[in-house]
Write an enzyme that holds these catalytic residues in place. Structure first.
Site, PDB file in Angstrom:
ATOM      1  CG  HIS B 117      32.065  44.193  61.106  1.00  0.00           C
ATOM      2  ND1 HIS B 117      32.349  42.853  61.143  1.00  0.00           N
ATOM      3  CD2 HIS B 117      33.252  44.833  61.266  1.00  0.00           C
ATOM      4  CE1 HIS B 117      33.654  42.684  61.320  1.00  0.00           C
ATOM      5  NE2 HIS B 117      34.228  43.868  61.408  1.00  0.00           N
ATOM      6  CG  ASP B 194      27.703  44.802  65.796  1.00  0.00           C
ATOM      7  OD1 ASP B 194      28.393  44.942  66.824  1.00  0.00           O
ATOM      8  OD2 ASP B 194      28.201  44.714  64.656  1.00  0.00           O
ATOM      9  CD  GLN B 197      33.999  49.940  66.257  1.00  0.00           C
ATOM     10  OE1 GLN B 197      34.558  50.781  66.956  1.00  0.00           O
ATOM     11  NE2 GLN B 197      34.682  48.979  65.642  1.00  0.00           N
ATOM     12  CE  LYS B 220      36.029  45.702  66.982  1.00  0.00           C
ATOM     13  NZ  LYS B 220      36.893  45.812  65.828  1.00  0.00           N
ATOM     14  CB  CYS B 358      35.211  43.931  58.235  1.00  0.00           C
ATOM     15  SG  CYS B 358      36.752  43.097  58.539  1.00  0.00           S
TER      16      CYS B 358
HETATM   17  C1  LIG Z   1      30.724  47.113  64.060  1.00  0.00           C
HETATM   18  C2  LIG Z   1      31.447  45.835  64.350  1.00  0.00           C
HETATM   19  N1  LIG Z   1      30.762  44.704  64.522  1.00  0.00           N
HETATM   20  C3  LIG Z   1      31.355  43.540  64.795  1.00  0.00           C
HETATM   21  C4  LIG Z   1      32.722  43.437  64.891  1.00  0.00           C
HETATM   22  C5  LIG Z   1      33.349  42.109  65.193  1.00  0.00           C
HETATM   23  O1  LIG Z   1      33.656  42.080  66.532  1.00  0.00           O
HETATM   24  P1  LIG Z   1      34.618  40.984  67.181  1.00  0.00           P
HETATM   25  O2  LIG Z   1      35.992  41.352  66.756  1.00  0.00           O
HETATM   26  O3  LIG Z   1      34.402  41.184  68.640  1.00  0.00           O
HETATM   27  O4  LIG Z   1      34.166  39.660  66.728  1.00  0.00           O
HETATM   28  C6  LIG Z   1      33.493  44.587  64.720  1.00  0.00           C
HETATM   29  C7  LIG Z   1      34.957  44.537  64.803  1.00  0.00           C
HETATM   30  O5  LIG Z   1      35.719  44.220  63.941  1.00  0.00           O
HETATM   31  C8  LIG Z   1      32.842  45.808  64.443  1.00  0.00           C
HETATM   32  O6  LIG Z   1      33.550  46.929  64.265  1.00  0.00           O
END
Ligand SMILES: Cc1ncc(COP(=O)(O)O)c(C=O)c1O
Lengths: 148, 400
Positions: B117, B194, B197, B220, B358
């Site tokens: 992401h 990370d 998800q 999420k 993204c």
């Molecule tokens: C795989 C992944 N990493 C990071 C993020 C960013 O997370 P956050 O919205 O908690 O900053 C997202 C969400 O948009 C995501 O899907």
């Protein structure tokens, strides 16, 4: 007709399928890229301006049907106009697409008026207007435009 | 029925019952989460860790209990290893700037993957600009899986840090992060995972993964927006300098110098998102009570059903067919642009996301500007999937 059927009217689908003045021409005098990075719409416009007249207007890009059809219609309407006349039509188009404005057609805009239903889909207005802002940028010698 | 605990699913859009298939963007929240937030504002409204009065005391207890619940959810050794953050984005930035930055010199390498992401790409690019370090990328294949055959070569003597996504938001791919952590540790390279998800879909055990850092996004995993936690190994958190300066993160301030508070307070400057943290704790308790194994099993059923159902739409291609994946379906349909699909099916009540989600590099790999993405959660039904298919057929008909 439902709003949705109005949005994807025959004319719009037809322009999407058979876009006019589509593709990069062999030569041009003015160029700009219209990019809505968040939603992913991209149109590139290529103009040949001689003595203040838009001799040819071409575009390329990969976008949704609304953006493609709008660009196709815009090129047809724009070809042969002086830049001054084009600016006047651009002004009308902006009023047509303004969701706070009840006007739903201007004779001067011809087939472009079919895009007026996009106003009922506020998130899509930026797709319909992108190509116009790109031409405006090209005429002004600015390389890029966005409507996001 | 667990579904009935999600009141946000009961709304109508364009006069049609909502079919919510945008869970990877943000999930719905159960009543228990909404109640926990309300309960704080109604019955315990006070700042935390500050007052001696009763409300401040009880608010502090609720907030710290939420930390305990989150520690339980991801099996952290102690609640002190968890820092409350705004979400995964803040977690990654915090680690980049306080843990990785002062280990880097020009020419050093940071390793990420092609499936990241933007929030796990850009913070590292910023860091590279600041230090002269170089970003390296683990490649992907057509299925949407990471190509790990050459991982041992990619992790070399210049590699200072690796940061990889557990579950891809765009393709659903579940990466073998335990194996990857092991490969990095064999070369002495610390790893961030990370988990944005992951926690809503699969069991996460940070001790078993042995990762150095793990980020969790509250919104999420059925929790509030603007909430999340960063897990870090104790020894790392203790050695890291603070991220933001301010109240709460200090134990003594004079104009000459400041003594920082102990972890986790050292990283929690200012009044935090108290209601969000408490709501996140309730979301963790919800998942623990529902059982993550049951959620994963339901995800699998939905995945099989949806894959089958989408075959009814001719010209539809699913992008990302990893062997291990969560119920996320990125797809394109011949002759119909993703935004047009999104607009048409929205009118049938179906909420999906369109675009690059993204993760622009993933779609550059596939040569696509973007896709439509239907991302499911355990509370989605087979009927939701049927409505999706019907609405896609309608979109196709309109464009014929
Ligand atoms: C795989 C992944 N990493 C990071 C993020 C960013 O997370 P956050 O919205 O908690 O900053 C997202 C969400 O948009 C995501 O899907």
């Amino acid at each position: 007709m439902t709003d949705l059927n109005q949005l994807y009217k025959k004319a719009i689908l037809e322009h999407n399928r058979n876009p006019r003045n589509y593709g990069k021409p062999e030569s041009w005098t003015h160029y700009a890229e219209g990019l809505n990075a968040i939603c992913g719409d991209l149109v590139e416009v290529y103009l040949s301006i001689q003595d203040g007249v838009l001799e040819t207007v071409h575009y390329s890009g990969e976008s949704c049907a609304i953006a493609m059809a709008s660009a196709s219609m815009m090129t047809e309407l724009s070809t042969g106009l002086t830049t001054v006349d084009w600016q006047q039509k651009f002004g009308l188009f902006k009023r047509l697409m303004d969701k706070n404005n009840a006007i739903n057609s201007f004779d001067e805009l011809g087939e472009v008026n079919t895009l007026v239903t996009v106003k009922k889909f506020p998130s899509r207005i930026k797709s319909a207007t992108l190509c116009w802002y790109a031409v405006d940028a090209a005429i002004k010698g600015v390389g890029t435009a966005t409507t996001e | 029925m667990l579904r009935e605990q999600f009141p946000g699913l009961n709304v109508q859009v364009h006069g049609k019952p909502l079919v919510y298939l945008d869970n990877a963007a943000t999930a719905q929240r159960p009543q228990a989460v909404l109640d926990a937030i309300n309960d704080y504002y109604l019955n315990h409204n006070a700042n935390i860790h500050r007052g001696v009065h009763a409300l401040s005391e009880s608010a502090t207890v609720l907030y710290e209990q939420a930390r305990v619940s989150m520690a339980k959810l991801i099996n952290a050794p102690t609640m002190k290893d968890l820092i409350f953050v705004r979400g995964c984005t803040e977690g990654v930035n915090l680690v980049a700037q306080t843990f990785v930055r002062n280990r880097l010199k020009a020419g050093d390498e940071i390793l990420i993957s092609h499936l990241e992401h933007h929030s796990n790409i850009v913070p590292w690019q910023i860091l590279c600009e600041q230090t002269g370090a170089v970003l390296k990328v683990i490649p992907m294949n057509q299925l949407g899986e990471l190509e790990l055959d050459d991982l041992d070569q990619l992790i070399n003597e210049k590699t200072r840090f690796m940061s990889v996504v557990h579950v891809s938001n765009s393709l659903g791919t579940i990466n073998p992060v335990k194996k990857m952590v092991q490969a990095a540790h064999d070369k002495g390279v610390p790893v961030l995972v990370d988990g944005a998800q992951a926690t809503p879909h699969i069991k996460v055990d940070v001790q078993d993964l042995d990762c150095d850092f793990y980020t969790v996004s509250g919104h999420k995993m059925y929790g509030p927006t603007g909430s999340g936690v960063l897990y870090g190994k104790t020894e790392h958190l203790n050695s890291m300098p603070p991220y933001h300066g301010g109240g709460e993160m200090i134990s003594k301030v004079t104009f000459e110098s400041t003594v920082y508070n102990a972890v986790p307070a050292k990283f929690e400057a200012g009044t935090p998102n108290i209601a969000g943290g408490i709501g996140l704790g309730a979301a963790a308790e919800f998942i623990l009570a529902a059982g993550i194994d049951k959620i994963s099993a339901r995800d699998h059923q939905l995945r099989v059903y949806t894959e089958q159902a989408l075959k009814q739409v001719s010209g539809l291609s699913i992008i990302g067919n990893a062997k291990e994946k969560s119920p996320v379906f990125s797809f394109v349909i011949d002759g119909v642009h993703a935004h047009d699909i999104g607009t048409i099916i929205d009118h049938c009540g179906v909420a999906v996301r369109t675009g690059h989600h993204c993760t622009m590099p993933i779609f550059q790999y596939y040569g696509l500007a973007g896709t439509c993405r239907a991302s499911l959660a355990f509370y989605n039904t087979e009927q939701d999937v049927d409505v999706l298919v019907e609405s896609l057929l309608k979109a196709k008909t309109m464009f014929q």
